[in-house]
Design an enzyme around this catalytic site. Structure first.
Site, short mmCIF file in Angstrom:
data_model
loop_
_atom_site.label_atom_id
_atom_site.label_comp_id
_atom_site.label_asym_id
_atom_site.label_seq_id
_atom_site.Cartn_x
_atom_site.Cartn_y
_atom_site.Cartn_z
CG ASN A 116 41.94 59.52 60.77
OD1 ASN A 116 41.48 60.51 60.21
ND2 ASN A 116 42.20 58.40 60.13
CG HIS B 219 29.49 64.54 85.55
ND1 HIS B 219 29.81 65.83 85.88
CD2 HIS B 219 29.73 64.41 84.22
CE1 HIS B 219 30.22 66.47 84.79
NE2 HIS B 219 30.18 65.62 83.77
CB ALA C 161 37.65 53.89 63.95
CB THR D 235 35.45 50.30 81.75
OG1 THR D 235 35.69 48.89 81.75
CG2 THR D 235 34.35 50.62 80.75
#
Length: 203
Positions: free
Chosen positions: A86, A116, A143, A166
């Protein structure tokens, strides 16, 4: 550092410094292709297919990517067949993103391979590292979810809306939250009900 050595480090999970003009120039080419894609009309499906075939490393048949689309490189992303994404998919593909067959991606999803260092001085010097992402066949990503560097999501699994993934998610589970955790396995009830108490009709 040579451009060849920088590119090696980009795909080797090593720290590198992303301030070389050659890298900027190459990414600009990606942005030019993305601009063309995002300006297409809804009726220009063939044109969209042609542009995506130039943008991505691989894209299988029957994929549909809803504009607008964002990507850092494009050429590091691999799509299987019959993928639906989407609007507002963001691909931070500084190294490779692998997306399997029949994957559904909700609106405003980010898939990121780049990170980073926490150490401030390294960040001040534009230090970066990249770890690839793997998304298995038949995964649904809800979403506003974010998939972080190095994550693998097993086949058939569902990532609930708004999740921040994660760590690896195994196959055949529903996982939700920030950080994303396994809620339950996909089971017999899911073969009977498609949403809360709504039953799947007989086929």
């Amino acid at each position: 550092m040579s451009l060849i050595e920088t590119k090696r480090k980009m795909h080797a999970r090593e720290i590198y410094f992303c301030n070389e003009q050659e890298l900027v120039d190459e990414q600009t080419l990606c942005l030019e292709i993305l601009y063309d894609f995002n300006q297409t009309r809804p009726s220009e499906s063939k044109k969209r297919e042609e542009i995506l075939s130039r943008l991505f490393a691989e894209i299988g048949p029957d994929c549909y990517i809803e504009p607008p689309l964002r990507a850092n490189w494009g050429r590091h992303t691999h799509f299987g067949r019959q993928v639906y994404a989407n609007f507002n998919l963001t691909l931070v593909d500084d190294t490779h993103i692998y997306i399997g067959d029949c994957v559904l991606i909700g609106p405003n999803v980010t898939i990121a391979t780049a990170g980073h260092p926490i150490e401030p001085e390294l960040r001040r010097q534009t230090a970066q590292f990249n770890v690839p992402v793997h998304i298995g066949n038949n995964v649904w990503i809800g979403a506003n979810s974010v998939v972080l560097p190095g994550v693998s999501i097993g086949e058939n699994s569902v990532i609930g809306a708004g999740s921040v993934v994660t760590r690896d998610i195994p196959a055949n589970v529903v996982a939700v939250g920030n950080p994303c955790r396994i809620l339950r396995e996909i089971g017999e009830r899911d073969r009977e009900f498609y949403y809360k108490d709504l039953k799947i009709p007989a086929r």
